[in-house]
Design an enzyme around this catalytic site. Sequence first.
Site, PDB file in Angstrom:
ATOM      1  N   CYS A 241     -10.866   1.701 -31.951  1.00 56.65           N
ATOM      2  CA  CYS A 241     -10.610   2.721 -32.723  1.00 56.65           C
ATOM      3  C   CYS A 241     -10.223   2.099 -34.296  1.00 56.65           C
ATOM      4  O   CYS A 241     -10.895   0.994 -34.464  1.00 56.65           O
ATOM      5  CB  CYS A 241      -9.451   3.497 -32.394  1.00 56.65           C
ATOM      6  N   ALA A 242      -9.998   2.892 -34.933  1.00 60.79           N
ATOM      7  CA  ALA A 242      -9.892   2.204 -36.573  1.00 60.79           C
ATOM      8  C   ALA A 242      -9.457   0.994 -36.730  1.00 60.79           C
ATOM      9  O   ALA A 242      -9.590   0.125 -37.536  1.00 60.79           O
ATOM     10  CB  ALA A 242      -9.197   3.444 -37.174  1.00 60.79           C
TER      11      ALA A 242
END
EC number: 2.7.1.211
Length: 477
Positions: free
Chosen positions: A29-30
Amino acid sequence: MSNKKYHTIAQNILLHLGGEENIISAASCATRLRVVVKDDQKIKVDEIENIDLVKGSFNNGGQFQIILGTGIVDEVYREFMGIVNLEEVSKAELKEAAGKKMNVFQRVLKSLADVFVPILPALVAAGLLMGLNNVLTAQGLFIEGKSIIEAYPQIADLADMINVFSNAAFTFLPVLIGFSATKIFGGTPVLGAVIGAIMIHPDLLNGYSYGQALLDGTVPAWSIFGYQIAKVGYQGTVLPVIVSSFVLAKIERKTRKVVPPMFDNIITPLVAVLVTAALTFVVIGPAMRVVGDGLTEAVMWLFFSLGPVGGAIYGVVYPLLVITGMHHSLVTAETQILANIGTLGGSPTFAVVAASNVAQGAAALAVMMIMKKNAKMKSLASAAGVSALLGITEPAVFGVNLKLKYPFVAALIGSAVASAYSTFMQVLSVSPGPAGLPGVIVIRPESMIQYMITLAIGFAITFVVTFVLAKIWGNKE
């Protein structure tokens, strides 16, 4: 930084995860590398957290998550996937793989979280609009003895318009939940929205009037073969539509298996909606109304009966639940409280959660000053501390405070005191929002100053106590 460096980091992570044979799937994810493994006992957490560029890790919801940071995680993930030779999966597919490792209770909590995450932006937008309306209409907030619209009557209709906009998401909440929940449970989302719409149809007795109608003996009912079914809506409820959406998805999938393909688009939706709607008013709705009301009353009792003691308890329990991921279950009660904001006035839990988050940030920032010789921890603590003040606590909780233990204990103390103060001052929110310094916008206007005082108390006490415990506990540079 060269690809060779990222390749080495990926190799080391894989080694301490138990090797390629222990990996089921991975995604990113980020900021985090998310991995599902076969055997959690093979994970060497300390070794992983000592790898260069790794800022922390935690195991939650069946996933082992390694915090690397924006940009870095993409490079490491790319090298990791090349080494392990796995097919790339989405976060949804990773969650499904992780879900197979959970028990029934954990799956229920995960499902609740998954239902609310997609609709939170709508609730946050509605709440911020509600906060804006409150700012425009609050007496004496900016102008002594007057509200803004009283001082400038030409914008009175603007406030009224904003008020309509702000109420929409909560007025039609069952529709939003029905759509989201049915999608999560594997059904057709639009059919879930239909079930939600049926539950708040204007021909039904408004759910907010049900209590008084029950006392007066004036509850309308359908009489089906002599059986009385209450003709009551489910405005301001959460659990009934979630359970109905689950039943809808199950019925739809089972019906689709037996209906010939040429009749599927006609018969399956008909059967799914008819049977689910009937069950909703006969069984699901009445039962879940009782459960939902009980859950809401339990939270309200904690705050309004136990007062500051109840707030302190919530302030201590909440971060403990965050560690296990069980805090997602609290979203259900929070949403139901906010859906009944007209009668309850707001939710007391938001300020407590914000105080807890700020306390975690204060602890991390204190660690930054304490561990001056540890460059890696100092860098991590500074970034994680600021992030927590803004409402994102994962880096602070898992990367700093839990690792050192004494900052986490200090944060619990600061959170408890600040939460007790918030509850004593009856600080109420009007919507979900960023649970930290920016969250002041979703607080009722008359409580905004007390909200900021609450956060200041949580920060100051935690910051000081962290230094004290560092001396008592023993600080390891």
